[in-house]
Design a protein around this motif. Structure first.
Motif, PDB file in Angstrom:
ATOM      1  N   LYS A 159       0.346  -5.756   3.005  1.00 20.55           N
ATOM      2  CA  LYS A 159       1.046  -4.811   2.132  1.00 20.55           C
ATOM      3  C   LYS A 159       0.386  -3.426   2.135  1.00 20.55           C
ATOM      4  CE  LYS A 159       4.059  -7.725   0.280  1.00 20.55           C
ATOM      5  NZ  LYS A 159       5.519  -7.535   0.353  1.00 20.55           N
ATOM      6  N   ALA A 160      -0.660  -3.261   2.919  1.00 17.35           N
ATOM      7  CA  ALA A 160      -1.487  -2.050   2.814  1.00 17.35           C
ATOM      8  C   ALA A 160      -0.747  -0.776   3.198  1.00 17.35           C
ATOM      9  CB  ALA A 160      -2.731  -2.208   3.686  1.00 17.35           C
ATOM     10  N   SER A 161       0.140  -0.839   4.199  1.00 18.17           N
ATOM     11  CA  SER A 161       0.786   0.378   4.691  1.00 18.17           C
ATOM     12  C   SER A 161       1.592   1.087   3.607  1.00 18.17           C
ATOM     13  CB  SER A 161       1.690   0.045   5.876  1.00 18.17           C
ATOM     14  OG  SER A 161       2.694  -0.877   5.494  1.00 18.17           O
ATOM     15  N   GLU A 162       2.047   0.351   2.615  1.00 15.09           N
ATOM     16  CA  GLU A 162       2.837   0.945   1.545  1.00 15.09           C
ATOM     17  C   GLU A 162       1.999   1.817   0.610  1.00 15.09           C
ATOM     18  OE1 GLU A 162       4.971  -2.110  -0.530  1.00 15.09           O
ATOM     19  OE2 GLU A 162       5.198  -3.330   1.290  1.00 15.09           O
ATOM     20  N   PHE A 163       0.681   1.643   0.652  1.00 15.98           N
ATOM     21  CA  PHE A 163      -0.181   2.318  -0.316  1.00 15.98           C
ATOM     22  C   PHE A 163      -1.227   3.224   0.333  1.00 15.98           C
ATOM     23  CE2 PHE A 163       1.334  -1.648  -2.121  1.00 15.98           C
ATOM     24  CZ  PHE A 163       1.820  -1.245  -3.358  1.00 15.98           C
ATOM     25  N   HIS A 175      -8.697   4.968   2.344  1.00 23.21           N
ATOM     26  CA  HIS A 175      -7.242   5.064   2.445  1.00 23.21           C
ATOM     27  C   HIS A 175      -6.523   4.577   1.194  1.00 23.21           C
ATOM     28  CE1 HIS A 175      -7.353   5.973   6.775  1.00 23.21           C
ATOM     29  NE2 HIS A 175      -8.327   5.082   6.846  1.00 23.21           N
ATOM     30  N   TYR A 176      -7.190   3.755   0.371  1.00 25.54           N
ATOM     31  CA  TYR A 176      -6.465   3.064  -0.693  1.00 25.54           C
ATOM     32  C   TYR A 176      -7.029   3.309  -2.093  1.00 25.54           C
ATOM     33  CZ  TYR A 176      -5.269   0.685   3.619  1.00 25.54           C
ATOM     34  OH  TYR A 176      -4.889   0.432   4.915  1.00 25.54           O
ATOM     35  N   LYS A 204      -3.021   0.218  -9.743  1.00 25.17           N
ATOM     36  CA  LYS A 204      -2.218  -0.527 -10.705  1.00 25.17           C
ATOM     37  C   LYS A 204      -0.827  -0.854 -10.171  1.00 25.17           C
ATOM     38  CE  LYS A 204      -4.707   0.743 -14.891  1.00 25.17           C
ATOM     39  NZ  LYS A 204      -4.619   1.259 -16.277  1.00 25.17           N
ATOM     40  N   GLN A 205      -0.503  -0.322  -8.996  1.00 26.11           N
ATOM     41  CA  GLN A 205       0.770  -0.641  -8.353  1.00 26.11           C
ATOM     42  C   GLN A 205       0.607  -1.697  -7.250  1.00 26.11           C
ATOM     43  OE1 GLN A 205       3.459   0.761  -9.754  1.00 26.11           O
ATOM     44  NE2 GLN A 205       1.974   1.766 -11.127  1.00 26.11           N
ATOM     45  N   TRP A 206      -0.607  -2.170  -7.004  1.00 26.21           N
ATOM     46  CA  TRP A 206      -0.833  -3.132  -5.925  1.00 26.21           C
ATOM     47  C   TRP A 206      -0.140  -4.461  -6.220  1.00 26.21           C
ATOM     48  CZ3 TRP A 206      -6.813  -2.195  -5.153  1.00 26.21           C
ATOM     49  CH2 TRP A 206      -6.984  -0.949  -4.534  1.00 26.21           C
ATOM     50  N   PRO A 207       0.210  -5.210  -5.185  1.00 30.51           N
ATOM     51  CA  PRO A 207       1.091  -6.378  -5.365  1.00 30.51           C
ATOM     52  C   PRO A 207       0.466  -7.596  -6.034  1.00 30.51           C
ATOM     53  CG  PRO A 207       0.450  -6.148  -3.067  1.00 30.51           C
ATOM     54  CD  PRO A 207      -0.033  -4.920  -3.762  1.00 30.51           C
TER      55      PRO A 207
END
Length: 512
Positions: A321-325, A336-337, A346-349
């Motif tokens: 899911k990293a590319s989204e963040f 990067h994150y 706080k938006q991480w899955p």
């Protein structure tokens, strides 16, 4: 190189009489035996009538005695110094020292020794090995280890002029040295200490403006003398003799590190981030430091008798899911994150807002020399392994303590694990005993349970053995950013292999 000499002494008693000697690639053939140059400490002219130490596990006085037999000029006698690895159930034990003494015509002897030294030399002759000695390390035994093990091996390797010793004098001295180190002068740096000074060195190097050049030019190693010695275990150099041999061979391997953001500051480290039970044991055991490794067992017993349940929120970012963040990194080691500004995490899955009894994020398999906490983790895989428990039983805790070297506690249902690129923790206080909110696994902590946490009650946060403020943190892996000394015999996959063979199909939970 090929020559003939007479073996006058072999501590393993397998070579004798006149033999042909030939260097063949990374090996040296002596008579019928082929010996690896990777395990050779060095070669020296030696006195003719020296008393030969008994074969077996090397004791400190033997090394000192051997240095006294070294001759500065050709005598017609020369000695090869080898170490033989000793393993038991896949664990490296203290190595055995092998001595092979030869007799030759003095002129041929000098020529042979010079040729062998050329084949053995893998260091830059213009740059030094820097040892940082923590006089308080190893229950105050660090100085003894230097004088009776490290320095004699340096002499036998012929590197007296190619090493330097600095004593640390205060906390974060290792950080200051690494931050300002002349990388043109040194090719490797090795603390003679516990894991704390290694953490300081990593933190110092990665805070440099020229961090990329610094970590490319200077390899990091360790001579573990503390109670934990986790980094030595992870690098497959669990004792001082093998540490020095690895430094002499000067081979390198990439290793991940990680960044921790807290209170608008960045800390760089290498081993783990822990909270709750494991952090309590590590930090609270300091009061028993005089007991050596037993201090962790005693601290664990004390904490088990009055177990704490912690409250907090954990956020995790898995690689899929990293590319989204991802965002564009700023100066310094690339992040990067996570960020000094905002709360993107706080938006991480993956989010857990509950009570915890244990949480550890590992960058390496071993969190101490006798605790295989994360057997499926590799030093250069670019991932952190977060392991936690929301309701761990007493028996599971005992298993983690008594069978820590096997990693068996991972098979308990209450233990969960997740591979991540980053995670964040917002810790609250704790209560003693179990939380009533956790009667069902995965339940959200009730307001009643939160209200039961005393105002101002703070727990312990631990980064690679060092206590940090009890406040929210963000953590991100830094893939393959360090260069560490990698011994020729390094075989860290054997831990994963043994764990996999033992627990087989029960591993699906921690492989996700």
């Amino acid at each position: 190189m090929q020559t003939t000499a007479t073996v006058v002494f072999d501590s393993f008693k397998s070579l004798r009489g006149q033999v042909d000697i030939q260097v063949d690639g990374s090996n040296i053939k002596v008579g019928s035996e082929t010996l690896s140059l990777d395990m050779c400490i060095g070669v020296q002219h030696t006195t003719a009538y020296a008393q030969h130490p008994k074969p077996g596990v090397c004791a400190d006085p033997v090394l000192v005695q051997l240095t006294q037999q070294v001759s500065p000029v050709a005598t017609g006698y020369w000695m090869l110094y080898f170490y033989e690895l000793v393993k038991k159930d896949g664990v490296l034990l203290d190595p055995k020292l092998r001595l092979i003494k030869f007799q030759q015509d003095s002129a041929l002897c000098d020529e042979t020794v010079q040729d062998l030294r050329k084949h053995l030399m893998q260091l830059d002759p213009e740059r030094k090995i820097l040892f940082l000695l923590n006089p308080a390390g190893g229950q105050g035994k660090a100085k003894k280890i230097y004088h009776e093990v490290i320095y004699p091996l340096i002499v036998l390797a012929g590197l007296e002029q190619q090493h330097e010793l600095v004593e640390t004098t205060h906390q974060n001295h290792g950080y200051e040295i690494a931050l300002n180190l002349d990388t043109q002068k040194y090719q490797s740096i090795a603390p003679i200490s516990g894991d704390g000074v290694f953490h300081e060195i990593v933190n110092g190097f990665l805070h440099r403006k020229d961090y990329q050049q610094a970590i490319e030019r200077v390899l990091i190693c360790t001579v573990g003398t503390g109670s934990s010695n986790a980094i030595g275990q992870n690098l497959d150099i669990p004792n001082p003799e093998l540490c020095v041999l690895a430094l002499i061979k000067n081979q390198k391997k990439k290793m991940d590190a990680f960044a921790v953001i807290q209170n608008q500051e960045i800390i760089y480290s290498h081993l783990s981030v822990s909270w709750a039970f494991v952090a309590d044991i590590d930090i609270e055991s300091d009061r028993f430091r005089s007991l050596g490794p037993l201090r962790f067992t005693l601290a664990a017993i004390v904490r088990l008798l009055r177990l704490r349940t912690y409250f907090g929120q954990v956020y995790m970012l898995p690689p899929e899911k990293a590319s989204e963040f991802a965002s564009q990194p700023e100066d310094g080691p690339p992040l990067h994150y996570i960020s000094l500004e905002g709360e993107r995490y706080k938006q991480w899955p993956i989010q857990r807002d509950t009570s915890f009894q244990m949480l550890v994020a590992c960058n390496l398999p071993w969190i101490s020399r006798d605790n295989l906490w994360s057997p499926m983790t590799h030093q250069d895989d670019g991932l952190l392994n977060v392991t936690w428990s929301e309701e761990m039983t007493f028996s599971a805790f005992v298993s983690a303590l008594l069978k820590g070297e096997t990693g068996e506690f991972h098979i308990h249902d209450a233990v969960k694990s997740q591979k991540v690129l980053a995670f964040a923790l917002d810790p609250s206080g704790y209560i003693y005993g179990k939380s009533p909110a956790n009667s069902r696994r995965g339940s959200v902590v009730s307001q009643q349970s939160r209200n039961s946490v005393g105002q101002g009650v703070k727990g312990i946060l631990n980064v690679s053995g060092e206590m940090i403020p009890y406040a929210p943190i963000q953590v991100e892996i830094l893939p393959q950013i360090l260069n560490v000394v990698s011994p020729p015999w390094m075989d860290t996959k054997r831990w994963e292999t043994k764990f996999n063979e033992t627990y087989g199909d029960r591993l699906q939970r921690i492989l996700s």
